[in-house]
Design a protein around this motif. Structure first.
Motif, PDB file in Angstrom:
ATOM      1  N   ARG A 111     -25.386   1.644  35.210  1.00 31.52           N
ATOM      2  CA  ARG A 111     -24.005   1.181  35.246  1.00 31.52           C
ATOM      3  C   ARG A 111     -23.936  -0.137  36.017  1.00 31.52           C
ATOM      4  O   ARG A 111     -24.813  -0.444  36.831  1.00 31.52           O
ATOM      5  CB  ARG A 111     -23.088   2.218  35.912  1.00 31.52           C
ATOM      6  N   ARG A 112     -22.873  -0.881  35.786  1.00 29.53           N
ATOM      7  CA  ARG A 112     -22.670  -2.129  36.497  1.00 29.53           C
ATOM      8  C   ARG A 112     -22.132  -1.841  37.891  1.00 29.53           C
ATOM      9  O   ARG A 112     -21.431  -0.851  38.116  1.00 29.53           O
ATOM     10  CB  ARG A 112     -21.701  -3.043  35.737  1.00 29.53           C
ATOM     11  N   CYS A 113     -22.488  -2.703  38.821  1.00 29.88           N
ATOM     12  CA  CYS A 113     -22.031  -2.532  40.204  1.00 29.88           C
ATOM     13  C   CYS A 113     -21.758  -3.902  40.803  1.00 29.88           C
ATOM     14  O   CYS A 113     -22.183  -4.931  40.273  1.00 29.88           O
ATOM     15  CB  CYS A 113     -23.073  -1.780  41.033  1.00 29.88           C
ATOM     16  N   TYR A 114     -21.022  -3.920  41.887  1.00 31.62           N
ATOM     17  CA  TYR A 114     -20.687  -5.179  42.549  1.00 31.62           C
ATOM     18  C   TYR A 114     -20.614  -4.941  44.047  1.00 31.62           C
ATOM     19  O   TYR A 114     -20.044  -3.947  44.499  1.00 31.62           O
ATOM     20  CB  TYR A 114     -19.351  -5.718  42.042  1.00 31.62           C
ATOM     21  N   SER A 115     -21.226  -5.833  44.789  1.00 32.46           N
ATOM     22  CA  SER A 115     -21.191  -5.761  46.242  1.00 32.46           C
ATOM     23  C   SER A 115     -20.681  -7.088  46.786  1.00 32.46           C
ATOM     24  O   SER A 115     -21.131  -8.156  46.357  1.00 32.46           O
ATOM     25  CB  SER A 115     -22.587  -5.461  46.816  1.00 32.46           C
ATOM     26  N   GLU A 116     -19.751  -7.022  47.701  1.00 32.09           N
ATOM     27  CA  GLU A 116     -19.178  -8.220  48.314  1.00 32.09           C
ATOM     28  C   GLU A 116     -19.584  -8.287  49.775  1.00 32.09           C
ATOM     29  O   GLU A 116     -19.419  -7.312  50.526  1.00 32.09           O
ATOM     30  CB  GLU A 116     -17.653  -8.205  48.196  1.00 32.09           C
ATOM     31  N   CYS A 117     -20.126  -9.427  50.180  1.00 28.70           N
ATOM     32  CA  CYS A 117     -20.562  -9.606  51.563  1.00 28.70           C
ATOM     33  C   CYS A 117     -19.547 -10.459  52.317  1.00 28.70           C
ATOM     34  O   CYS A 117     -18.932 -11.367  51.744  1.00 28.70           O
ATOM     35  CB  CYS A 117     -21.937 -10.265  51.620  1.00 28.70           C
ATOM     36  N   ALA A 118     -19.387 -10.174  53.589  1.00 29.36           N
ATOM     37  CA  ALA A 118     -18.430 -10.923  54.404  1.00 29.36           C
ATOM     38  C   ALA A 118     -18.803 -10.785  55.871  1.00 29.36           C
ATOM     39  O   ALA A 118     -19.482  -9.827  56.279  1.00 29.36           O
ATOM     40  CB  ALA A 118     -17.009 -10.414  54.167  1.00 29.36           C
TER      41      ALA A 118
END
Length: 203
Positions: A111-118
């Motif tokens: 499956r597609r996934c997304y991670s956001e860094c901050a």
């Protein structure tokens, strides 16, 4: 006789203590403790499993692995296999076996996934000075938020490599620049020739 089940059934039988009158040779049903006191010390079982073992089919699904990308869009994968099992053993089968036996499609394994860094900041500390020029400090960490909204602390070097340094929050900041009211008073006593005391005050 074993019932005609597709898989495992149960066979049963009646177990009782049989006594015999020696003189007449006739027998009678006695209490169980009568047999236990003689040679039949262990009561025979009254039921047992019979017939072929039941065969079960199921999808074995592992947990999702980490996203292939740390701070952007990527994919996740997991292990999905068809398993056939009985009461005594288990083995894997081809996917089409479970599809045929269960009547449901194979669960997705990617499956597609997304991670956001901050950058994430802590609270400012108290100013190190009570008056005049001072500084205060706070901690900065690099966090990753995945598709499920779960936040995780990761290495600071990752944020430094993918984020602009202009977006990095300050660690130290000037604080409490109010004027300090401090006075040092020195009183000197001088005696003049005319016997008068003169007080000189230095501020």
């Amino acid at each position: 006789m074993c019932p005609k089940y597709i898989c495992e059934g149960i066979q049963t039988r009646r177990v009782y203590c049989k006594g015999t009158i020696i003189d007449s040779g006739t027998w009678f049903e006695a209490d169980d403790d009568q047999c236990e006191r003689h040679e039949l010390r262990v009561r025979p079982i009254e039921s047992r499993i019979c017939g072929p073992e039941c065969t079960n089919y199921t999808w074995i699904v592992d947990k999702w692995q980490d996203c292939t990308s740390v701070c952007s869009a990527g994919t996740q994968s997991r292990r999905v296999v068809c398993q056939m099992s009985t009461r005594t053993y288990a083995t894997t089968k081809s996917d089409r076996v479970c599809v045929s036996m269960l009547g449901v499609p194979k669960p997705v394994n990617t499956r597609r996934c997304y991670s956001e860094c901050a950058y994430t900041t802590g609270r400012w500390s108290a100013c190190i000075a009570t008056c005049g020029k001072g500084t205060r400090h706070r901690t900065i960490s690099c966090t990753k938020t995945n598709t499920a909204g779960i936040r995780q602390i990761i290495a600071m070097s990752i944020c430094n490599s993918v984020l602009s340094l202009d977006d990095r929050p300050l660690v130290n900041q000037a604080c409490n620049l109010e004027f300090c009211c401090e006075s040092l008073i020195i009183i000197a006593h001088l005696l003049c020739s005319n016997n008068y005391w003169i007080y000189i005050v230095f501020v």
